[in-house]
Write a protein that holds these residues in place. Structure first.
Motif, PDB file in Angstrom:
ATOM      1  N   ALA A 144     111.031  45.489  40.697  1.00  0.00           N
ATOM      2  CA  ALA A 144     111.635  46.440  40.071  1.00  0.00           C
ATOM      3  C   ALA A 144     111.089  47.309  39.124  1.00  0.00           C
ATOM      4  N   VAL A 145     111.351  48.465  38.716  1.00  0.00           N
ATOM      5  CA  VAL A 145     110.520  49.222  37.837  1.00  0.00           C
ATOM      6  C   VAL A 145     111.570  49.649  36.838  1.00  0.00           C
ATOM      7  N   ILE A 146     111.178  49.556  35.619  1.00  0.00           N
ATOM      8  CA  ILE A 146     112.140  49.363  34.305  1.00  0.00           C
ATOM      9  C   ILE A 146     111.436  50.316  33.315  1.00  0.00           C
ATOM     10  N   GLY A 147     112.191  51.354  32.604  1.00  0.00           N
ATOM     11  CA  GLY A 147     111.670  52.048  31.533  1.00  0.00           C
ATOM     12  C   GLY A 147     112.871  52.148  30.422  1.00  0.00           C
ATOM     13  N   LEU A 148     112.456  51.986  29.098  1.00  0.00           N
ATOM     14  CA  LEU A 148     113.643  51.801  28.330  1.00  0.00           C
ATOM     15  C   LEU A 148     113.729  53.199  27.455  1.00  0.00           C
ATOM     16  N   GLU A 149     114.821  53.706  27.016  1.00  0.00           N
ATOM     17  CA  GLU A 149     114.959  54.510  25.935  1.00  0.00           C
ATOM     18  C   GLU A 149     115.749  53.740  24.785  1.00  0.00           C
ATOM     19  N   ILE A 150     115.182  53.725  23.707  1.00  0.00           N
ATOM     20  CA  ILE A 150     115.477  53.119  22.531  1.00  0.00           C
ATOM     21  C   ILE A 150     116.007  54.046  21.390  1.00  0.00           C
TER      22      ILE A 150
ATOM     23  N   ILE B 142     112.642  56.225  21.118  1.00  0.00           N
ATOM     24  CA  ILE B 142     111.343  55.521  21.520  1.00  0.00           C
ATOM     25  C   ILE B 142     111.362  55.343  22.928  1.00  0.00           C
ATOM     26  N   VAL B 143     110.713  56.351  23.811  1.00  0.00           N
ATOM     27  CA  VAL B 143     110.735  56.403  25.255  1.00  0.00           C
ATOM     28  C   VAL B 143     109.695  55.627  25.796  1.00  0.00           C
ATOM     29  N   SER B 144     109.841  54.497  26.595  1.00  0.00           N
ATOM     30  CA  SER B 144     108.721  53.937  27.438  1.00  0.00           C
ATOM     31  C   SER B 144     108.085  54.479  28.495  1.00  0.00           C
ATOM     32  N   GLU B 145     107.233  53.838  29.201  1.00  0.00           N
ATOM     33  CA  GLU B 145     106.669  54.323  30.536  1.00  0.00           C
ATOM     34  C   GLU B 145     107.439  53.280  31.300  1.00  0.00           C
ATOM     35  N   PRO B 146     107.558  53.600  32.487  1.00  0.00           N
ATOM     36  CA  PRO B 146     108.318  52.766  33.425  1.00  0.00           C
ATOM     37  C   PRO B 146     107.434  51.754  33.970  1.00  0.00           C
ATOM     38  N   ASP B 147     106.917  50.746  32.860  1.00  0.00           N
ATOM     39  CA  ASP B 147     106.112  49.624  32.942  1.00  0.00           C
ATOM     40  C   ASP B 147     106.251  48.378  33.136  1.00  0.00           C
TER      41      ASP B 147
ATOM     42  N   ALA C  68     118.869  51.601  29.664  1.00  0.00           N
ATOM     43  CA  ALA C  68     117.684  51.023  30.716  1.00  0.00           C
ATOM     44  C   ALA C  68     117.620  51.700  31.859  1.00  0.00           C
ATOM     45  N   ASN C  69     116.485  52.231  32.335  1.00  0.00           N
ATOM     46  CA  ASN C  69     116.348  52.915  33.602  1.00  0.00           C
ATOM     47  C   ASN C  69     115.609  51.968  34.434  1.00  0.00           C
ATOM     48  N   VAL C  70     116.473  51.750  35.754  1.00  0.00           N
ATOM     49  CA  VAL C  70     116.203  50.910  36.675  1.00  0.00           C
ATOM     50  C   VAL C  70     116.058  51.325  38.055  1.00  0.00           C
ATOM     51  N   SER C  71     114.664  51.202  38.706  1.00  0.00           N
ATOM     52  CA  SER C  71     114.837  51.669  40.153  1.00  0.00           C
ATOM     53  C   SER C  71     113.901  50.482  40.732  1.00  0.00           C
ATOM     54  N   VAL C  72     113.942  50.375  42.090  1.00  0.00           N
ATOM     55  CA  VAL C  72     113.219  49.061  42.925  1.00  0.00           C
ATOM     56  C   VAL C  72     112.381  50.071  43.955  1.00  0.00           C
TER      57      VAL C  72
ATOM     58  N   LYS D  92     105.103  55.247  45.030  1.00  0.00           N
ATOM     59  CA  LYS D  92     105.787  56.347  44.427  1.00  0.00           C
ATOM     60  C   LYS D  92     107.095  55.469  43.772  1.00  0.00           C
ATOM     61  N   LEU D  93     107.560  56.129  42.831  1.00  0.00           N
ATOM     62  CA  LEU D  93     108.964  55.389  41.924  1.00  0.00           C
ATOM     63  C   LEU D  93     110.147  55.555  42.927  1.00  0.00           C
ATOM     64  N   GLY D  94     110.612  54.709  42.955  1.00  0.00           N
ATOM     65  CA  GLY D  94     112.293  54.745  43.545  1.00  0.00           C
ATOM     66  C   GLY D  94     113.046  55.673  42.697  1.00  0.00           C
ATOM     67  N   THR D  95     114.370  55.976  43.485  1.00  0.00           N
ATOM     68  CA  THR D  95     115.272  56.838  42.557  1.00  0.00           C
ATOM     69  C   THR D  95     115.755  55.614  41.519  1.00  0.00           C
ATOM     70  N   LYS D  96     115.864  56.295  40.194  1.00  0.00           N
ATOM     71  CA  LYS D  96     116.519  55.218  39.289  1.00  0.00           C
ATOM     72  C   LYS D  96     117.824  55.405  38.724  1.00  0.00           C
ATOM     73  N   ALA D  97     118.447  54.604  38.314  1.00  0.00           N
ATOM     74  CA  ALA D  97     119.862  54.447  37.682  1.00  0.00           C
ATOM     75  C   ALA D  97     119.750  54.393  36.040  1.00  0.00           C
TER      76      ALA D  97
HETATM   77  P1  ADP Z   1     115.081  61.660  32.416  1.00  0.00           P
HETATM   78  O1  ADP Z   1     114.716  63.146  32.410  1.00  0.00           O
HETATM   79  O2  ADP Z   1     116.199  61.467  33.517  1.00  0.00           O
HETATM   80  O3  ADP Z   1     115.520  61.081  30.981  1.00  0.00           O
HETATM   81  P2  ADP Z   1     112.644  60.693  31.942  1.00  0.00           P
HETATM   82  O4  ADP Z   1     111.480  60.973  32.818  1.00  0.00           O
HETATM   83  O5  ADP Z   1     112.806  61.371  30.733  1.00  0.00           O
HETATM   84  O6  ADP Z   1     113.979  60.859  32.758  1.00  0.00           O
HETATM   85  O7  ADP Z   1     112.621  59.074  31.936  1.00  0.00           O
HETATM   86  C1  ADP Z   1     113.475  58.504  31.054  1.00  0.00           C
HETATM   87  C2  ADP Z   1     113.036  57.026  31.095  1.00  0.00           C
HETATM   88  O8  ADP Z   1     113.189  56.383  32.291  1.00  0.00           O
HETATM   89  C3  ADP Z   1     111.770  56.606  30.684  1.00  0.00           C
HETATM   90  O9  ADP Z   1     111.710  55.406  29.825  1.00  0.00           O
HETATM   91  C4  ADP Z   1     110.892  56.388  32.059  1.00  0.00           C
HETATM   92  O10 ADP Z   1     109.860  55.363  31.654  1.00  0.00           O
HETATM   93  C5  ADP Z   1     111.895  55.887  32.951  1.00  0.00           C
HETATM   94  N1  ADP Z   1     111.771  56.031  34.166  1.00  0.00           N
HETATM   95  C6  ADP Z   1     111.516  57.310  34.898  1.00  0.00           C
HETATM   96  N2  ADP Z   1     111.655  57.166  36.205  1.00  0.00           N
HETATM   97  C7  ADP Z   1     111.895  55.862  36.434  1.00  0.00           C
HETATM   98  C8  ADP Z   1     112.001  55.168  37.705  1.00  0.00           C
HETATM   99  N3  ADP Z   1     111.929  55.883  38.743  1.00  0.00           N
HETATM  100  N4  ADP Z   1     112.192  53.917  37.511  1.00  0.00           N
HETATM  101  C9  ADP Z   1     112.420  53.289  36.287  1.00  0.00           C
HETATM  102  N5  ADP Z   1     112.397  53.803  35.210  1.00  0.00           N
HETATM  103  C10 ADP Z   1     112.124  55.070  35.265  1.00  0.00           C
END
Ligand code: ADP
Ligand code: MG
Ligand code: ZN
Length: 482
Positions: free
Chosen positions: A5-11, A156-161, A198-202, A209-214
């Motif tokens: 899973a890959v997760i990035g958060l926007e708070i 606060i926007v995180s990296e997808p870490d 919460a942005n989530v992809s797998v 390469k990152l997957g498509t996120k929801a």
């Molecule tokens: P958007 O333009 O859709 O808001 P951003 O690139 O600004 O997308 O990213 C928003 C949040 O989503 C950030 O926290 C980022 O880390 C996370 N994110 C971006 N791409 C992915 C992905 N493929 N999977 C999970 N999280 C992601």
């Protein structure tokens, strides 16, 4: 196939300023609807916003606490969209030139350290609030309350870490701790002053390469965030395993059913038509002021934890618990000042006090609900040390102190629970027990030494737990060896 899973958060964090981002209206929560509004935050034509300096200061504090770079010049933009809680038709935000960027925080996930990157922190204003299904003259209506409109926020926007729901929750908790320690946000998820998308992809393990996120929207508790992310990971893996494709979309978490539901797909996604806010000059920040803010930064949770271990010699675990809130940490340090056995205090605070607080649903940071002063706890512990009371009795005394806010001396007097160390009194009680249990006495003398505990228990019972254990032990041995 194995997936990760890959997760990035926007708070979004509401800043604890007294007034709003661009006007003098109060930000106080819970006032009657639309009583804290003015032409500026209502977005009337021809009004001019004036930036709240305090809000900028708070955002800079957060930047320091999260190792971000501060841009000496940033720009406010208009993010245009239509919604009933946004009378202006646009939100003032920051877009391509945010106040701060490129930071990180370190989190601890089940004992393993992990660094989570922070892409950016920008300033913006909150929208109003819609109240749906309210009744007015016997009909159902939706109402809008604009008290919250233009309350200052940082996003606060995180990296997808992050790679698991555990990591996401730890990151979220760590950020909230920092905000609360800095006293720039109250971190209240129920009232919405701390919110998370919460942005989530797998992706298959090994894939770069990152997957498509929801994007999972506005989930209002740590537990729900954990469940929403877990559900979403499972859902996406299932879709892929069945040969389907993940579409980029916004999903809502239904906490009753424990599932996420599609809200809108990317095709319907907004084009916000950002452009620089013409009514606000670019934000240029004086290097001296930034320096001053840095110098006045309070101690942060991670620093406090480290200091507690070093200064008080308590285990890491204790330090983690005791610094879990600033109020608790302050309380602990207050106690140490009056009673210089840090580990003993730690045991009492983590054990008895936290249990009482949890059971009673009280809050240590509020003097109206928590009345045991550090001095009083210290006094209680001193009474144990001087054998005035046993530690078992002390627990009961503490409970009474918790309920009534009374001094330990007073409680001990009232309850008549002073420890009995007087030898004559104890000998009388012992002899009484021994004469009532002749069989046990003779068994003991024939070698059943385990019965010693039985005698102790009987004397304790007879003295309502007030016998001084050391004195009792000594005397009982003497009497039994006769
Ligand atoms: P958007 O333009 O859709 O808001 P951003 O690139 O600004 O997308 O990213 C928003 C949040 O989503 C950030 O926290 C980022 O880390 C996370 N994110 C971006 N791409 C992915 C992905 N493929 N999977 C999970 N999280 C992601
Ligand atoms: Mg986004
Ligand atoms: Zn206003």
């Amino acid at each position: 196939m194995q997936y990760e899973a890959v997760i990035g958060l926007e708070i979004h964090a509401q800043l604890l300023t007294d007034s709003k981002a661009f006007c003098g209206c109060s930000t106080r929560f819970g006032a009657p609807p639309n009583t804290q509004v003015c032409p500026v935050c209502l977005g009337m034509p021809g009004v001019l916003p004036v930036l709240n300096k305090r809000a900028v200061e708070f955002a800079i504090k957060m930047a320091f606490a999260t190792n971000c770079e501060i841009n000496p010049k940033s720009v406010f933009s208009r993010k245009n969209y239509f919604y009933p809680d946004l009378p202006k038709g646009y939100q003032i935000s920051q877009y391509d030139e945010p106040l701060t960027k490129s930071g990180y925080i370190d989190i601890d996930v089940n004992g393993t350290k992990k660094r989570i990157g922070i892409t950016r922190i920008h300033m913006e204003e909150d929208a109003g609030k819609l109240l749906h299904g309210e009744t007015y003259e016997d009909s159902d209506y939706s109402f809008v309350d604009l008290n919250r409109a233009a309350v200052p926020l940082i996003e606060i926007v995180s990296e997808p870490d992050m790679r698991s729901s555990d990591e996401a929750v730890e990151y979220l908790k760590a950020l909230r701790d920092i905000l609360v320690y800095l006293e720039i946000c109250d971190g209240n998820m129920e009232e919405g002053s701390f919110r998370c998308d919460a942005n989530v992809s797998v992706r298959p393990i090994g894939e770069k390469k990152l997957g498509t996120k929801a994007e999972l929207k506005n989930i209002n508790s740590f537990r729900f965030i954990q469940r929403a992310i877990e559900y979403e990971i499972k859902r996406q893996i299932e879709v892929i395993e069945e040969g389907g494709r993940i579409i980029q979309e916004t999903r809502l978490f239904d906490s009753d059913k424990g599932i996420t539901i599609s809200m809108r797909s990317k095709e319907e996604a907004h084009d916000y038509r950002y452009f620089p806010e013409p009514d606000l000059l670019p934000l240029e920040i004086d290097a001296e002021w930034i320096d001053e803010i840095r110098r006045n930064l309070p101690e942060l949770p991670a620093q406090k934890r480290e200091r507690f271990v070093n200064e008080y010699g308590i285990p890491q675990y204790d330090a983690d618990v005791l610094t879990s809130s600033k109020a608790l940490a302050n309380y602990y340090e207050g106690c140490v000042k009056f009673y210089n056995k840090p580990k003993v205090i730690s045991n009492w605070v983590m054990g008895e006090l936290l249990r009482l607080l949890k059971e009673g649903g009280r809050d240590i940071s509020q003097s109206s609900s928590f009345k045991i002063q550090p001095e009083a706890l210290a006094k209680l512990l001193n009474m144990i040390d001087s054998s005035a009371i046993s530690s078992k009795i002390a627990k009961e005394v503490l409970e009474e102190m918790y309920k009534t806010g009374k001094d330990p001396d007073a409680v001990v007097k009232e309850k008549g629970v002073v420890q009995i160390s007087d030898e004559d009194t104890l000998i009388k009680a012992i002899d009484d027990v021994l004469s009532k249990n002749p069989k046990e006495v003779s068994d003991y003398k024939e070698g059943r030494e385990k019965l010693f505990g039985f005698f102790v228990g009987q004397v304790m019972k007879a003295t309502k737990g007030q016998a001084n254990p050391q004195v009792l032990n000594k005397l009982l041995k003497e009497r039994l060896s006769k």
